[in-house]
Structures are given as C-alpha cells and as structure tokens.
Design a protein around this motif. Sequence first.
Motif, PDB file in Angstrom:
ATOM      1  N   ILE A 128     -72.452   0.497 -55.412  1.00 44.34           N
ATOM      2  CA  ILE A 128     -73.386  -0.490 -54.904  1.00 44.34           C
ATOM      3  C   ILE A 128     -74.361  -0.967 -56.069  1.00 44.34           C
ATOM      4  CG2 ILE A 128     -75.583  -0.519 -53.844  1.00 44.34           C
ATOM      5  CD1 ILE A 128     -73.263  -0.289 -51.865  1.00 44.34           C
ATOM      6  N   GLY A 129     -74.368  -2.260 -56.017  1.00 39.93           N
ATOM      7  CA  GLY A 129     -75.099  -3.056 -57.202  1.00 39.93           C
ATOM      8  C   GLY A 129     -74.171  -3.563 -58.041  1.00 39.93           C
ATOM      9  N   ASP A 130     -72.851  -3.439 -57.893  1.00 43.13           N
ATOM     10  CA  ASP A 130     -71.918  -4.068 -58.737  1.00 43.13           C
ATOM     11  C   ASP A 130     -71.299  -5.266 -57.682  1.00 43.13           C
ATOM     12  OD1 ASP A 130     -69.614  -5.028 -60.105  1.00 43.13           O
ATOM     13  OD2 ASP A 130     -68.879  -2.957 -60.391  1.00 43.13           O
ATOM     14  N   SER A 131     -71.432  -6.557 -58.397  1.00 42.12           N
ATOM     15  CA  SER A 131     -70.941  -7.791 -57.790  1.00 42.12           C
ATOM     16  C   SER A 131     -69.568  -7.800 -57.593  1.00 42.12           C
ATOM     17  CB  SER A 131     -71.444  -8.823 -58.407  1.00 42.12           C
ATOM     18  OG  SER A 131     -70.891  -8.992 -59.689  1.00 42.12           O
ATOM     19  N   ALA A 132     -68.679  -6.986 -58.463  1.00 44.40           N
ATOM     20  CA  ALA A 132     -67.311  -6.904 -58.210  1.00 44.40           C
ATOM     21  C   ALA A 132     -66.830  -6.370 -56.847  1.00 44.40           C
ATOM     22  CB  ALA A 132     -66.679  -5.966 -59.282  1.00 44.40           C
ATOM     23  N   ASN A 133     -67.854  -5.447 -56.076  1.00 43.72           N
ATOM     24  CA  ASN A 133     -67.364  -5.086 -54.875  1.00 43.72           C
ATOM     25  C   ASN A 133     -68.089  -6.010 -53.904  1.00 43.72           C
ATOM     26  OD1 ASN A 133     -66.469  -2.524 -56.167  1.00 43.72           O
ATOM     27  ND2 ASN A 133     -68.371  -1.810 -56.698  1.00 43.72           N
ATOM     28  N   MET A 134     -67.471  -5.691 -52.582  1.00 42.63           N
ATOM     29  CA  MET A 134     -67.942  -6.567 -51.507  1.00 42.63           C
ATOM     30  C   MET A 134     -68.620  -5.742 -50.244  1.00 42.63           C
ATOM     31  SD  MET A 134     -64.572  -8.540 -50.628  1.00 42.63           S
ATOM     32  CE  MET A 134     -63.503  -7.227 -50.307  1.00 42.63           C
ATOM     33  N   ILE A 135     -69.653  -6.653 -49.563  1.00 41.09           N
ATOM     34  CA  ILE A 135     -70.066  -6.004 -48.221  1.00 41.09           C
ATOM     35  C   ILE A 135     -69.795  -7.194 -47.474  1.00 41.09           C
ATOM     36  CG2 ILE A 135     -71.925  -5.464 -46.848  1.00 41.09           C
ATOM     37  CD1 ILE A 135     -73.315  -3.982 -49.317  1.00 41.09           C
ATOM     38  N   LEU A 136     -68.841  -6.994 -46.404  1.00 40.26           N
ATOM     39  CA  LEU A 136     -68.774  -7.797 -45.259  1.00 40.26           C
ATOM     40  C   LEU A 136     -69.682  -8.049 -44.357  1.00 40.26           C
ATOM     41  CD1 LEU A 136     -65.086  -6.508 -44.643  1.00 40.26           C
ATOM     42  CD2 LEU A 136     -65.881  -8.090 -46.789  1.00 40.26           C
ATOM     43  N   TYR A 137     -70.216  -9.276 -44.003  1.00 39.60           N
ATOM     44  CA  TYR A 137     -71.217  -9.340 -42.891  1.00 39.60           C
ATOM     45  C   TYR A 137     -70.661 -10.393 -41.945  1.00 39.60           C
ATOM     46  CZ  TYR A 137     -74.304  -7.579 -46.660  1.00 39.60           C
ATOM     47  OH  TYR A 137     -74.953  -7.055 -47.459  1.00 39.60           O
ATOM     48  N   ALA A 138     -71.154 -10.071 -40.678  1.00 44.48           N
ATOM     49  CA  ALA A 138     -70.609 -10.866 -39.613  1.00 44.48           C
ATOM     50  C   ALA A 138     -71.948 -10.846 -38.521  1.00 44.48           C
ATOM     51  CB  ALA A 138     -69.666 -10.429 -38.852  1.00 44.48           C
ATOM     52  N   GLY A 139     -72.504 -11.897 -37.824  1.00 43.26           N
ATOM     53  CA  GLY A 139     -73.279 -12.045 -36.980  1.00 43.26           C
ATOM     54  C   GLY A 139     -74.288 -13.102 -37.279  1.00 43.26           C
TER      55      GLY A 139
END
Length: 289
Positions: A128-139
């Motif tokens: 968390i905090g690393d822009s190389a990782n993803m969080i997927l969002y929907a809604g």
Amino acid sequence: MSTKHTPVTVIGLGQMGAALAGAFLDAGHPTTVYNRTPGKAAPLVERGAVLADTVAGAVAASELVVVCVLDYPAVRALLGPVADALRGRAVVNLTSGSPEQARAEAAWAEEHGIGYLDGGIMTTPPGIGDSANMILYAGGPGLLEKHRATLELLADPVDLGGDAGLASLYDAGLLGLMWSIFGGWLHATALTGADGVPAREFTAVAVRSLRTMAWFMTTYAEQIDAGEYPGDDATLDVHVASVAHLLHAGEERGIDGRLPRLHLEMMREAVAAGHGGDSYARMIEAFRK
C-alpha cells in the motif's frame, strides 16, 4: 483546507486497514479511524490519527469513508445503523467478497442515498502506498474521479466502470491467475532444482519468460473475444507433445506431476473433439463448461 488534504475515515484496522490509514496519514490527510478493538488504533493515533469511539462518530468526521473489515456481513453490521448519517457521503468498500455481495451492497447504498465504490486490493499491506500496485474500483459513476487524488495515495486506481460487482469479479479471477502462476513456477523450480539449479537462478530466467507469456495472453484474448482460434503459432497438438516431455522429465526426477497432468487431460479432450489444429486459446471452451 486544501483538497489535497481532505479528511478521510478508515473503518477496520486489521493489517490492511492499518496500512490504508497509514498511507493517508503519511500524505497529510486528517484521518479518523474506528475499530471494534480500539487498542489496534494506538500506533496510528501516535502518528496523528483521531480515534472515534463509535461508527457514527467516525462517519461524521469525513465525506470519504473507507471500509476494510472481515467480510460483507461485517460491513453491513457496522454501516447499517448509521445509514442516515452516511447519506450524501461516499463509502469505499475495500472488503473482500463476491460480486453478488458487492452488487447487493451497492443496491443498499443507493437506497439510502450513499455513494458507493467497491474495491479489490491487488497487493498485500506492505504494498500500500506504491503506485506500481493496483486497487480495482467499480460502482458509483463519477465517485472515483471525484476522490482520485486521495485514493491514488493507496495504489494506482483502476476504474472498471459502474457495475459494482466487477472489482470483486476481477479480484477473484486475478487471484486464480496468481495461484496458477505460482503453482506452475513451484513445479518448474522443483524440476530444475532436482538437477541442482538454485531457485533464484531459474527464477531470473522465468521472469523474462513471463513477458512472452503476456504477449500470448494479449493475442489469445483477441481470439477468445472473436470466438476463433487459428493455430498459427503453436497448435494444441504441439502443446500436448510438449506437456508429455515435461511429465517425462518430472517422472525421472520424482516431481509431482498432478498439475501438468490436469492440463494434458484437458488438452487431450480438446484434441479428441477435433481441435488439435487450434491455438491454446481454444481451451477457454473447456473452462466454460
């Protein structure tokens, strides 16, 4: 107050929830936290977080409420009693669950005038905090863009659209892909390790090979969407022969071959059905059964 430092509330302070709250604090956002076990908040309070005594108090502190708890029933148990207080606010639910649960939660939120984004965190707490990782969002349409500057502090926000179930659906699919890759890598590492190859040396080559696999996946995706599987690279007949070589090498070294045998069995069924000249993308039909 600058919009870059808008207040945020984080409900749920397990390892992931604590990491989320920590990222907001690191970026200077006034952060209110709530956890059923208040003691877990102590390290965050020392860093400047405000501990709310109640869910209602936590919700009242911020327009943006991030929830990361055990499961969806826990989400509803926490938010249900404060539905009226949440009206007009945005809930970002980063709790793991099913697409059906996410859609039900989105419907509940809409009934109560609550903005709702469902999310799938594609990393572990240290990421968390690393822009190389993803969080997927929907809604909720427009909610991600409205809060993007805040949410991108956690990881790169990927917008999957208005169907709230898609983040959980992608999450499940990507976890399946991850375990399949890990399983194949461990099998291959055991195979090469039987001849004395250190895992780190084999893995350095394996990582390069993943780039080629990614190219094949992109190519095969086009075939799957078109429903046509031209065998202009490597046909299923060739894949069947290759898996046989892999199994032989494993048997000679005492390596468990259940994983490649499963692939071989499925490919042989496709060949027996007359698809030996098709590409590997044809195997999507076996999974669709």
